[in-house]
Write an enzyme that holds these catalytic residues in place. Structure first.
Site, PDB file in Angstrom:
ATOM      1  N   LYS A  83      17.266  11.751  47.733  1.00  0.00           N
ATOM      2  CA  LYS A  83      17.734  12.118  49.041  1.00  0.00           C
ATOM      3  C   LYS A  83      17.638  13.638  49.103  1.00  0.00           C
ATOM      4  O   LYS A  83      18.391  14.294  48.303  1.00  0.00           O
ATOM      5  CB  LYS A  83      19.129  11.889  49.482  1.00  0.00           C
ATOM      6  N   ILE A  84      16.988  14.129  49.873  1.00  0.00           N
ATOM      7  CA  ILE A  84      16.893  15.670  50.121  1.00  0.00           C
ATOM      8  C   ILE A  84      17.054  15.894  51.555  1.00  0.00           C
ATOM      9  O   ILE A  84      16.724  15.502  52.751  1.00  0.00           O
ATOM     10  CB  ILE A  84      15.239  16.208  49.982  1.00  0.00           C
TER      11      ILE A  84
END
Ligand code: G3P
Length: 216
Positions: A83-84
């Site tokens: 997750k960014i």
């Protein structure tokens, strides 16, 4: 539509997996912190419990830091998606990680424009936070619908992962709109199977059956 559990609690994941209905898991720093466990150990255990994608989030705020963390996290298990956060530094990281073959989930998405950029950067998942949009008096489902429509129009392969789902109504709406995935807290997951009329119906059938028990 696939259903993911939005939790870092392995007991909840065990229960969901036992029902055979959990296609993946999403976590975030808040959910992991709640478990009071080492990040890596927690994520590795979750990855061993589910076959599908497990999202784990970076905490760096600069591109190089995000890439460094993403490489490390993605090495923990085959099914990890990193997750960014949806910030300019994150989009650069997503582009480079995608080129390296690391799958990303662009998180904290609140508009169709942000979702468009996430897809153009090569994100594997894009996570609009429906409940948090509703929280500020806007319409989360309208944003979800716009994202699905933009992705369909331009043929983006990025999957729409509806997140911050607070109640079964959100899940129903996401399914009708055509989201690829809804990630739900365990409480909402458990609610999906329930309906008061089902319970009343079963009770009535059993009561009627008891009356003729001697005939069977
Ligand atoms: O995993 C991210 C998201 O689902 C968070 O939900 O309820 O904290 O807005 P919520």
């Amino acid at each position: 539509m696939q259903i993911f559990l939005d939790t870092a609690n392995v007991d909840e994941i065990h229960q969901g997996v036992a029902m055979g209905l959990v296609d993946g898991v999403t976590t975030n720093p808040t959910l992991v912190a709640r478990e009071k466990r080492k990040f890596r150990e927690c994520i590795e255990e979750i990855c061993s419990l589910v076959d599908g994608p497990v999202s784990a989030e970076v905490t760096a705020t600069d591109t190089e830091g995000m890439i460094r963390e993403a490489r490390e996290i993605s090495s923990w298990a085959e099914n990890i998606v990193v997750k960014i956060p949806m910030v300019p530094e994150g989009l650069v990281a997503v582009r480079r990680l995608t080129e390296e073959g690391i799958r990303t989930n662009v998180t904290l998405v609140f508009s169709a424009n942000q979702a468009l950029l996430a897809a153009k950067a090569g994100a594997y998942f894009c996570s609009p936070f429906i409940g948090r949009i509703d929280d500020i008096g806007e319409d989360g489902m309208e944003v979800l619908s716009e994202i699905v429509s933009v992705y369909d129009t331009y043929g983006f392969e990025t999957q729409v992962l509806a997140a911050s789902m607070r109640h079964p109504h959100h899940v129903r709406e996401a399914a009708l709109i055509g989201a690829d995935i809804a990630t739900v807290p365990f409480k909402v997951f458990a609610q999906l199977a329930r309906h008061p009329l089902t319970d009343v119906g079963i009770k009535r059938f059993l009561e009627d059956w008891e009356k003729v028990e001697d005939l069977v």
